[in-house]
Design a protein around this motif. Structure first.
Motif, PDB file in Angstrom:
ATOM      1  N   ASP A  50       0.837  -1.204   0.000  1.00 32.33           N
ATOM      2  CA  ASP A  50       0.000   0.000   0.000  1.00 32.33           C
ATOM      3  C   ASP A  50       0.872   1.254   0.000  1.00 32.33           C
ATOM      4  O   ASP A  50       0.592   2.219  -0.705  1.00 32.33           O
ATOM      5  CB  ASP A  50      -0.936   0.017   1.206  1.00 32.33           C
ATOM      6  CG  ASP A  50      -2.045  -1.028   1.113  1.00 32.33           C
ATOM      7  OD1 ASP A  50      -2.276  -1.557  -0.003  1.00 32.33           O
ATOM      8  OD2 ASP A  50      -2.659  -1.331   2.153  1.00 32.33           O
ATOM      9  N   THR A  53       2.283   1.882  -3.406  1.00 30.36           N
ATOM     10  CA  THR A  53       1.304   2.441  -4.346  1.00 30.36           C
ATOM     11  C   THR A  53       1.090   3.926  -4.091  1.00 30.36           C
ATOM     12  O   THR A  53       0.697   4.657  -4.999  1.00 30.36           O
ATOM     13  CB  THR A  53      -0.058   1.710  -4.288  1.00 30.36           C
ATOM     14  OG1 THR A  53      -0.610   1.827  -2.987  1.00 30.36           O
ATOM     15  CG2 THR A  53       0.090   0.252  -4.665  1.00 30.36           C
ATOM     16  N   GLU A  54       1.361   4.385  -2.867  1.00 30.50           N
ATOM     17  CA  GLU A  54       1.264   5.816  -2.573  1.00 30.50           C
ATOM     18  C   GLU A  54       2.484   6.578  -3.094  1.00 30.50           C
ATOM     19  O   GLU A  54       2.381   7.742  -3.462  1.00 30.50           O
ATOM     20  CB  GLU A  54       1.155   6.041  -1.062  1.00 30.50           C
ATOM     21  CG  GLU A  54      -0.121   5.509  -0.438  1.00 30.50           C
ATOM     22  CD  GLU A  54      -0.066   5.512   1.080  1.00 30.50           C
ATOM     23  OE1 GLU A  54       0.931   6.010   1.660  1.00 30.50           O
ATOM     24  OE2 GLU A  54      -1.017   5.010   1.695  1.00 30.50           O
ATOM     25  N   GLU A  60      -1.510   4.831  -8.032  1.00 32.39           N
ATOM     26  CA  GLU A  60      -2.601   5.251  -7.158  1.00 32.39           C
ATOM     27  C   GLU A  60      -3.937   4.806  -7.728  1.00 32.39           C
ATOM     28  O   GLU A  60      -4.174   4.915  -8.922  1.00 32.39           O
ATOM     29  CB  GLU A  60      -2.633   6.786  -6.991  1.00 32.39           C
ATOM     30  CG  GLU A  60      -1.330   7.409  -6.580  1.00 32.39           C
ATOM     31  CD  GLU A  60      -0.477   7.834  -7.764  1.00 32.39           C
ATOM     32  OE1 GLU A  60      -0.859   7.560  -8.918  1.00 32.39           O
ATOM     33  OE2 GLU A  60       0.585   8.424  -7.525  1.00 32.39           O
ATOM     34  N   GLY A  61      -4.788   4.295  -6.865  1.00 37.27           N
ATOM     35  CA  GLY A  61      -6.149   3.983  -7.259  1.00 37.27           C
ATOM     36  C   GLY A  61      -6.321   2.756  -8.124  1.00 37.27           C
ATOM     37  O   GLY A  61      -7.432   2.443  -8.530  1.00 37.27           O
ATOM     38  N   GLN A  62      -5.272   2.053  -8.431  1.00 39.04           N
ATOM     39  CA  GLN A  62      -5.397   0.839  -9.241  1.00 39.04           C
ATOM     40  C   GLN A  62      -5.590  -0.352  -8.317  1.00 39.04           C
ATOM     41  O   GLN A  62      -5.183  -0.342  -7.173  1.00 39.04           O
ATOM     42  CB  GLN A  62      -4.141   0.624 -10.073  1.00 39.04           C
ATOM     43  CG  GLN A  62      -3.927   1.666 -11.127  1.00 39.04           C
ATOM     44  CD  GLN A  62      -2.732   1.312 -12.003  1.00 39.04           C
ATOM     45  OE1 GLN A  62      -2.168   0.239 -11.902  1.00 39.04           O
ATOM     46  NE2 GLN A  62      -2.358   2.232 -12.865  1.00 39.04           N
ATOM     47  N   GLY A  63      -6.213  -1.381  -8.845  1.00 41.28           N
ATOM     48  CA  GLY A  63      -6.263  -2.628  -8.100  1.00 41.28           C
ATOM     49  C   GLY A  63      -4.836  -3.100  -7.890  1.00 41.28           C
ATOM     50  O   GLY A  63      -3.979  -2.897  -8.748  1.00 41.28           O
ATOM     51  N   ARG A  64      -4.573  -3.660  -6.724  1.00 47.10           N
ATOM     52  CA  ARG A  64      -3.180  -3.971  -6.431  1.00 47.10           C
ATOM     53  C   ARG A  64      -2.812  -5.384  -6.847  1.00 47.10           C
ATOM     54  O   ARG A  64      -3.213  -6.358  -6.233  1.00 47.10           O
ATOM     55  CB  ARG A  64      -2.916  -3.811  -4.937  1.00 47.10           C
ATOM     56  CG  ARG A  64      -1.430  -3.885  -4.655  1.00 47.10           C
ATOM     57  CD  ARG A  64      -1.132  -3.802  -3.199  1.00 47.10           C
ATOM     58  NE  ARG A  64      -1.335  -5.115  -2.620  1.00 47.10           N
ATOM     59  CZ  ARG A  64      -1.802  -5.323  -1.420  1.00 47.10           C
ATOM     60  NH1 ARG A  64      -2.141  -4.327  -0.667  1.00 47.10           N
ATOM     61  NH2 ARG A  64      -1.958  -6.531  -0.957  1.00 47.10           N
TER      62      ARG A  64
END
Length: 104
Positions: A50, A53-54, A60-64
Motif C-alpha cells: 500500500d 502504491t502511494e 494510485e487507485g489501481q487494483g493492487r
C-alpha cells in the motif's frame, strides 16, 4: 516480591521446564500463535505494498497486483537513478564537483 518457583516434572504435559515459570503451550495454543504471527506478517506485507502504491506515480487507485507494483517500483527507481546520474554529469560539465556518495 517473587515467590519461589516450584520445579515441575519436565515430562509432564503442561508442566514447566526446570527453572522456567511458564507452562508449556498446548498444541492448540501453538497453532493459534502461528496463525496470529502469519496474519501479522501478511498485514505488514500488505501495508508495504500500500505504501509503495502511494509513493510510485501511476499506481494510485489501481487494483493492487503485487507483481505490477513491484515491476513499476523497479522501473521508477531505475528512472530516478538515471536522473541522478544525469544531474551529476550536468553539474560536472559545468565545472562543479559532486561528492562521491552522490554518484551511487
Amino acid at each position: 516480591m517473587s515467590s519461589p518457583s516450584k520445579p515441575a516434572s519436565p515430562g509432564r504435559e503442561g508442566g514447566a521446564i526446570a527453572g522456567d515459570d511458564k507452562p508449556r503451550l498446548t498444541e492448540e495454543e501453538k497453532k493459534q500463535n502461528h496463525i496470529a504471527s502469519e496474519q501479522k506478517r501478511r498485514q505488514a506485507i500488505r501495508e508495504g505494498f500500500d505504501r509503495l502504491t502511494e509513493l510510485v506515480p501511476g499506481l494510485e487507485g489501481q487494483g493492487r497486483s503485487e507483481g505490477v507494483v513491484l515491476k513499476r517500483t523497479v522501473e521508477f527507481m531505475r528512472e530516478k537513478l538515471q536522473e541522478r546520474r544525469d544531474l551529476v554529469a550536468s553539474v560536472e560539465n559545468e565545472g562543479g564537483q559532486v561528492d562521491d556518495s552522490m554518484r551511487r
